[in-house]
Scaffold this motif. Structure first.
Motif, mmCIF file in Angstrom:
data_model
loop_
_atom_site.group_PDB
_atom_site.id
_atom_site.type_symbol
_atom_site.label_atom_id
_atom_site.label_comp_id
_atom_site.label_asym_id
_atom_site.label_seq_id
_atom_site.Cartn_x
_atom_site.Cartn_y
_atom_site.Cartn_z
ATOM 1 N N VAL A 446 0.841 -1.196 0.000
ATOM 2 C CA VAL A 446 0.000 0.000 0.000
ATOM 3 C C VAL A 446 0.875 1.244 0.000
ATOM 4 O O VAL A 446 2.020 1.220 0.452
ATOM 5 N N PRO A 447 0.379 2.379 -0.499
ATOM 6 C CA PRO A 447 1.166 3.609 -0.518
ATOM 7 C C PRO A 447 1.326 4.187 0.892
ATOM 8 O O PRO A 447 0.442 4.054 1.738
ATOM 9 N N ARG A 448 2.459 4.856 1.133
ATOM 10 C CA ARG A 448 2.745 5.484 2.438
ATOM 11 C C ARG A 448 2.852 7.006 2.339
ATOM 12 O O ARG A 448 2.568 7.707 3.304
ATOM 13 N N ARG A 449 3.260 7.510 1.224
ATOM 14 C CA ARG A 449 3.391 8.958 1.033
ATOM 15 C C ARG A 449 3.291 9.250 -0.470
ATOM 16 O O ARG A 449 3.724 8.448 -1.285
ATOM 17 N N PHE A 450 2.663 10.406 -0.807
ATOM 18 C CA PHE A 450 2.616 10.794 -2.219
ATOM 19 C C PHE A 450 2.741 12.306 -2.339
ATOM 20 O O PHE A 450 2.462 13.061 -1.384
ATOM 21 N N VAL A 451 3.185 12.729 -3.513
ATOM 22 C CA VAL A 451 3.364 14.150 -3.821
ATOM 23 C C VAL A 451 2.426 14.500 -4.965
ATOM 24 O O VAL A 451 2.487 13.902 -6.048
ATOM 25 N N ILE A 459 0.412 9.537 4.412
ATOM 26 C CA ILE A 459 -0.826 8.757 4.482
ATOM 27 C C ILE A 459 -0.941 8.103 5.851
ATOM 28 O O ILE A 459 -0.029 7.401 6.302
ATOM 29 N N ASP A 460 -2.079 8.343 6.521
ATOM 30 C CA ASP A 460 -2.347 7.727 7.810
ATOM 31 C C ASP A 460 -3.225 6.486 7.683
ATOM 32 O O ASP A 460 -3.046 5.522 8.414
ATOM 33 N N ARG A 461 -4.203 6.538 6.771
ATOM 34 C CA ARG A 461 -5.135 5.417 6.626
ATOM 35 C C ARG A 461 -5.268 5.047 5.159
ATOM 36 O O ARG A 461 -5.260 5.914 4.287
ATOM 37 N N VAL A 462 -5.411 3.729 4.924
ATOM 38 C CA VAL A 462 -5.516 3.219 3.555
ATOM 39 C C VAL A 462 -6.619 2.173 3.505
ATOM 40 O O VAL A 462 -6.721 1.309 4.387
ATOM 41 N N CYS A 479 -2.807 -1.889 -22.617
ATOM 42 C CA CYS A 479 -3.414 -1.226 -21.471
ATOM 43 C C CYS A 479 -3.246 -2.085 -20.223
ATOM 44 O O CYS A 479 -3.305 -3.318 -20.282
ATOM 45 N N ARG A 480 -3.086 -1.414 -19.075
ATOM 46 C CA ARG A 480 -2.779 -2.122 -17.835
ATOM 47 C C ARG A 480 -3.945 -1.986 -16.856
ATOM 48 O O ARG A 480 -4.734 -1.052 -16.926
ATOM 49 N N LEU A 481 -4.006 -2.937 -15.924
ATOM 50 C CA LEU A 481 -5.058 -2.903 -14.917
ATOM 51 C C LEU A 481 -4.757 -1.847 -13.864
ATOM 52 O O LEU A 481 -3.632 -1.341 -13.763
ATOM 53 N N ARG A 482 -5.773 -1.514 -13.068
ATOM 54 C CA ARG A 482 -5.628 -0.477 -12.052
ATOM 55 C C ARG A 482 -5.985 -1.039 -10.676
ATOM 56 O O ARG A 482 -6.937 -1.815 -10.545
ATOM 57 N N ASP A 483 -5.241 -0.604 -9.669
ATOM 58 C CA ASP A 483 -5.548 -0.888 -8.265
ATOM 59 C C ASP A 483 -5.837 0.435 -7.569
ATOM 60 O O ASP A 483 -4.937 1.272 -7.398
ATOM 61 N N TYR A 484 -7.105 0.643 -7.170
ATOM 62 C CA TYR A 484 -7.526 1.893 -6.549
ATOM 63 C C TYR A 484 -7.434 1.803 -5.019
ATOM 64 O O TYR A 484 -7.755 0.766 -4.429
ATOM 65 N N TYR A 485 -7.014 2.920 -4.397
ATOM 66 C CA TYR A 485 -6.927 3.017 -2.928
ATOM 67 C C TYR A 485 -7.629 4.285 -2.472
ATOM 68 O O TYR A 485 -7.538 5.339 -3.124
ATOM 69 N N ARG A 486 -8.356 4.170 -1.360
ATOM 70 C CA ARG A 486 -8.916 5.331 -0.684
ATOM 71 C C ARG A 486 -7.980 5.645 0.474
ATOM 72 O O ARG A 486 -7.819 4.824 1.398
ATOM 73 N N ASP A 489 -4.767 11.556 4.523
ATOM 74 C CA ASP A 489 -3.469 12.055 4.976
ATOM 75 C C ASP A 489 -3.545 12.520 6.417
ATOM 76 O O ASP A 489 -4.592 12.404 7.088
ATOM 77 N N ALA A 490 -2.450 13.053 6.915
ATOM 78 C CA ALA A 490 -2.355 13.433 8.328
ATOM 79 C C ALA A 490 -3.309 14.545 8.695
ATOM 80 O O ALA A 490 -3.731 14.658 9.858
ATOM 81 N N SER A 491 -3.689 15.399 7.740
ATOM 82 C CA SER A 491 -4.599 16.512 8.036
ATOM 83 C C SER A 491 -6.066 16.134 7.860
ATOM 84 O O SER A 491 -6.943 16.977 8.005
ATOM 85 N N GLY A 492 -6.364 14.877 7.529
ATOM 86 C CA GLY A 492 -7.745 14.421 7.405
ATOM 87 C C GLY A 492 -8.322 14.502 6.014
ATOM 88 O O GLY A 492 -9.485 14.140 5.810
ATOM 89 N N ARG A 493 -7.548 14.956 5.064
ATOM 90 C CA ARG A 493 -8.054 15.019 3.694
ATOM 91 C C ARG A 493 -7.997 13.627 3.058
ATOM 92 O O ARG A 493 -7.029 12.891 3.271
ATOM 93 N N ARG A 494 -9.037 13.307 2.296
ATOM 94 C CA ARG A 494 -9.160 11.971 1.717
ATOM 95 C C ARG A 494 -9.076 12.047 0.190
ATOM 96 O O ARG A 494 -9.656 12.948 -0.418
ATOM 97 N N PHE A 495 -8.355 11.077 -0.393
ATOM 98 C CA PHE A 495 -8.100 11.063 -1.832
ATOM 99 C C PHE A 495 -8.382 9.669 -2.388
ATOM 100 O O PHE A 495 -8.407 8.671 -1.664
ATOM 101 N N TRP A 496 -8.559 9.661 -3.693
ATOM 102 C CA TRP A 496 -8.763 8.401 -4.422
ATOM 103 C C TRP A 496 -7.634 8.272 -5.429
ATOM 104 O O TRP A 496 -7.580 9.010 -6.418
ATOM 105 N N ILE A 497 -6.700 7.371 -5.179
ATOM 106 C CA ILE A 497 -5.533 7.216 -6.044
ATOM 107 C C ILE A 497 -5.495 5.782 -6.562
ATOM 108 O O ILE A 497 -6.149 4.885 -6.012
ATOM 109 N N TYR A 498 -4.730 5.586 -7.613
ATOM 110 C CA TYR A 498 -4.610 4.227 -8.142
ATOM 111 C C TYR A 498 -3.226 4.002 -8.736
ATOM 112 O O TYR A 498 -2.535 4.934 -9.158
ATOM 113 N N ARG A 499 -2.846 2.726 -8.716
ATOM 114 C CA ARG A 499 -1.604 2.284 -9.344
ATOM 115 C C ARG A 499 -1.965 1.615 -10.664
ATOM 116 O O ARG A 499 -2.787 0.689 -10.712
#
Length: 520
Positions: A446-451, A459-462, A479-486, A489-499
């Motif tokens: 799972v991801p730990r930090r992103f820019v 990232i605090d929660r995944v 074309c490649r498959l995707r793995d999405y994560y909710r 971060d530390a300030s409480g903001r939530r994002f939807w990212i994928y690999r």
């Protein structure tokens, strides 16, 4: 054969498959066969080029074609839809001839006697026909002859009919199938060694007539092709658009004349729509000036309507803007686009659905702002988030109620797992996913930090991953498959990212990371 008669035959050899290709989600290289029910199973009615290359043929059984190519995709043919399209094309073809006949499920025959000079000559008319149908996405073949049967034969069986030759000479090298006989009659003639029309000319009529019924007599068909027996065209029935006309005793020179004329035109038009169970989608108000010129105003509606007050409100401003110049002496209100609309009742005891109110609002906004500035979302058949919806013109051919019903129908097909995943999607989705730099413990972890946009987010929660595979029937093989994560971060903001991609999948280098949406 009438002296000087000229018949134009138009044939669309790929009408069914070209109509299907405009609305399907499969790629152009997909091996697809449109099928109909036959006596011994499904029979192929049309094929794509890819299916034809693999051995599929029109008239063959689907099971036989799949024995040659197991990947052949079966799609039920829409014969009613094809027939409706041909009917619309027949009405549209009135631009070339006042007499148009629907010729089966894939063609038209037009009497162009005395009209070819309006387009230059016959060659220019045929070229105009091909060009206009090509602009509609339909490949066509056309030929001109003195008789309807000969025009039909030349359009379908002659590679390039020469101009100036006698009709008998043009027809002689064509196969006997060009006489529009039954398959049994064609096989009988071929067994007798009579494979071309020219071979029939020297055969004694009595000896040949004994072998065939009257309806399948090849000599009668030949006489019709050569003009020895009449074959009149049957004009396509074309009901005129609902139209209301108002003639003035004296020319009206004041600007309010058009708006006042609507008070008499609309009730008359609404009455015609009610009698024919139609609703207007586009109205055109025409003001006829005394000098022969016209002033035109038109409006469109998002759903069929014959509500007098609503139509009056839509046209009032546009009618007031018509310039009378030297004066109007007549007005006409025409419903140039209509759809079937039966009697309807919302409800007596339940709350109203609001569909009509929304439609009225869309119509008023389109009149005020312009139809190109008013859009609505439309669901699409795709499980990729950025392709699951798009924006279309609010006043479109797809009615809002039908679109909602289609969305509900698709929603019922989702399984429980997909439904839960949909509820976890972000409220704000980026139009295009933006690339981010991610730090993770292991390549598959799972991801730990992103820019993102030069800001570092720890990232605090995944939650995740939610894997979405590429649409192999649309996208190329890389074309490649995707793995999405909710993530949060530390300030409480939530994002939807994928690999995108997995190490060692053979579809590129290292996986790439993207931010696709934001929660809250």
């Amino acid at each position: 054969m009438t002296a000087g008669q000229r018949i134009l035959s138009v044939w669309w050899p790929q009408l069914a498959i070209e109509r299907w290709a405009k609305t399907n989600d499969l790629g152009p290289d997909a091996p697809v066969a449109l099928t109909v029910e036959g006596t011994h199973g499904l029979v192929i009615a049309a094929v794509t080029k890819a299916a034809a290359h693999s051995g599929a043929r029109v008239g063959a059984r689907l099971t036989d074609a799949r024995a040659l190519d197991p990947s052949l995709i079966n799609v039920p043919a829409d014969l009613a839809g094809d027939a409706a399209l041909v009917g619309r094309l027949a009405r549209w073809a009135a631009r070339w001839s006042p007499l148009v006949e629907i010729d089966g499920r894939d063609g038209l025959r037009l009497d162009i006697t005395g009209v070819a000079h309006l387009f230059g000559d016959e060659a220019a008319l045929v070229e105009d026909v091909r060009r206009r149908f090509a602009a509609l996405g339909l490949s066509s073949r056309a030929a001109v002859a003195p008789t309807p049967a000969a025009a039909w034969a030349l359009a379908r069986f002659s590679p390039s009919p020469a101009r100036g030759e006698e009709l008998a000479v043009l027809l002689a090298p064509l196969p006997v199938a060009a006489l529009r006989l039954s398959p049994q009659s064609v096989r009988t003639l071929e067994r007798l060694g009579l494979k071309t029309i020219g071979a029939l000319v020297g055969v004694p009529r009595r000896s040949l007539a004994r072998r065939f019924r009257e309806a399948d007599n090849p000599l009668d068909a030949l006489d019709r092709a050569l003009g020895r027996k009449p074959e009149p065209l049957i004009a396509t029935a074309c009901e005129p658009c609902p139209r209301s006309l108002l003639r003035l005793e004296e020319p009206a020179t004041y600007p309010e004349a058009a708006a006042q004329a609507l008070e008499q035109l609309i009730p008359n038009l609404v009455g015609q729509l009610e009698q024919r169970h139609l609703g207007a989608r586009r109205l055109m108000l025409i003001g006829f000036r005394v000098d022969g010129s016209m002033a035109v105003a038109s409006v469109a509606t998002s759903i069929p309507s014959r509500e007098a007050k609503h139509l009056q409100r839509l046209l009032a401003d546009k009618a007031a803007a018509l310039d009378p110049e030297f004066g109007f002496d007549a007005f006409a209100l025409e419903a140039e686009w209509t759809e079937t609309l039966g009697a309807a009742q919302e409800s007596l005891v339940e709350a109203l659905s609001g569909t009509r109110d929304i439609a009225r609002l869309i119509d008023r906004l389109c009149v005020k702002l312009g139809p190109e500035r008013v859009r609505r979302p439309r669901a699409r058949e795709s499980h990729l988030p950025e392709q699951a919806s798009d924006w279309v013109n609010a006043v479109s051919s797809l009615r809002g109620a039908e679109g909602d019903a289609a969305i509900q129908k698709r929603g019922k097909k989702l399984d429980c797992r997909a439904s839960l995943a949909m509820t976890a999607r972000p409220q704000r989705l980026l139009d295009r996913p933006e690339a981010i730099s991610v730090i993770y413990a292991t390549p598959e972890g799972v991801p730990r930090r992103f820019v993102w946009r030069r800001v570092v987010h720890d990232i605090d929660r995944v939650e995740g991953p939610e894997r979405i595979a590429p649409e192999w029937w649309r996208a190329p093989s890389k074309c490649r498959l995707r793995d999405y994560y909710r993530v949060e971060d530390a300030s409480g903001r939530r994002f939807w990212i994928y690999r995108e991609g997995v190490i060692g999948d053979g579809r590129g280098g290292a996986p790439a990371w993207y931010l696709h949406g934001l929660f809250g």
